[in-house]
Design a protein around this motif. Sequence first.
Motif, short mmCIF file in Angstrom:
data_model
loop_
_atom_site.label_atom_id
_atom_site.label_comp_id
_atom_site.label_asym_id
_atom_site.label_seq_id
_atom_site.Cartn_x
_atom_site.Cartn_y
_atom_site.Cartn_z
N UNK A 111 0.91 -1.39 -0.21
CA UNK A 111 0.12 -0.05 -0.22
C UNK A 111 0.86 1.23 0.15
N UNK A 112 1.71 1.23 0.97
CA UNK A 112 2.64 2.59 0.93
C UNK A 112 3.52 2.55 -0.48
N UNK A 281 8.07 9.11 1.68
CA UNK A 281 7.44 7.93 1.58
C UNK A 281 8.24 6.64 1.38
N UNK A 282 9.42 6.96 0.88
CA UNK A 282 10.81 5.64 0.93
C UNK A 282 10.91 5.26 2.38
N UNK A 283 10.57 6.18 3.51
CA UNK A 283 10.79 5.69 4.91
C UNK A 283 9.77 4.80 5.25
N UNK A 284 8.74 4.59 4.68
CA UNK A 284 7.90 3.48 5.10
C UNK A 284 7.80 2.26 4.04
N UNK A 285 8.73 2.24 3.06
CA UNK A 285 8.73 1.15 2.46
C UNK A 285 9.86 0.37 2.52
N UNK A 286 9.92 -0.92 3.05
CA UNK A 286 11.12 -1.81 3.36
C UNK A 286 11.43 -2.58 2.12
#
Length: 286
Positions: A111-112, A281-286
């Motif tokens: 989703x992120x 947003x990249x901070x929330x995508x592992x």
Amino acid sequence: MTTQITTQQSIFDFSSELNTSIQVQKNPIKVKKSIQKTNVINLVETDTCVLSETIKNSKVIVKTDYKNASSSLPDHHLLLCDGFNGKTDTLTLNWTEDDINKLWTGMLTEYFSLLNYAKETSSDRQDILRWMSTDSFDVVCTHLNLNANDLRIGLFQALDNKDRERKLDTINNGILTFNRSVKSMMLDLQITSKELNSRFNINKLSNSFITRITKCKQSKKKKEFINDVNSQEFKNYCMSINLNSSAVINKVNDALGKINTGELEEINSDFGYQRFTRHSLEDFIS
């Protein structure tokens, strides 16, 4: 998972949020004696499957039984799953706590990741943000030991940064061609002179000029692009939109000089984009 299962922590609260047609039965429920012996604490039944949540040996077990599996599921699912019973045409899947963790972690990541590319007005983005305001999102975060409120705040801030960046990109594309409509575009997109002249945007705009120059294969055209950036016309144009032309010109000329001398690593360091805030947003995508 623990043996203390509450209504808020149950995975079936999440299921019912996704599909309003699902009928959720809370304990105690009237079922066959054979099911009662397994200590069923939650049961969800739809036209295609039955989900049960039970406690066995102090552990929570989640099981999904798909009805008419051969007609409702892809063939490769049936071939790869040991739980398929050809005689009854059912597929049984047992979910461990690790399975559920992977499912929900993967869902959040997906989703992120989607939000990273979805436009501000896209239906996908609106659906995800709407879900994030529900109790189901809180259930998932609680199960994964995440702070739902902190995640919401950080994500919304990251989305705002992304939206501002997209708007700046639109403005910068106009500046590349000396578009006279840029000033009105700034008003429409609510981009301020401060944002236009931020280090973040000066780097992005300068990099756009450099990319345009270096990708040009015709030496004559390339020279024209370089002259355009250093021209009085560009300086006057920047003045009309309140853009610091000197910052852009110096950045472009300095980078072109380093390209000629092969100082590429230093260029990458010079053009490290500084975010408006710490959230991306990249901070929330592992």
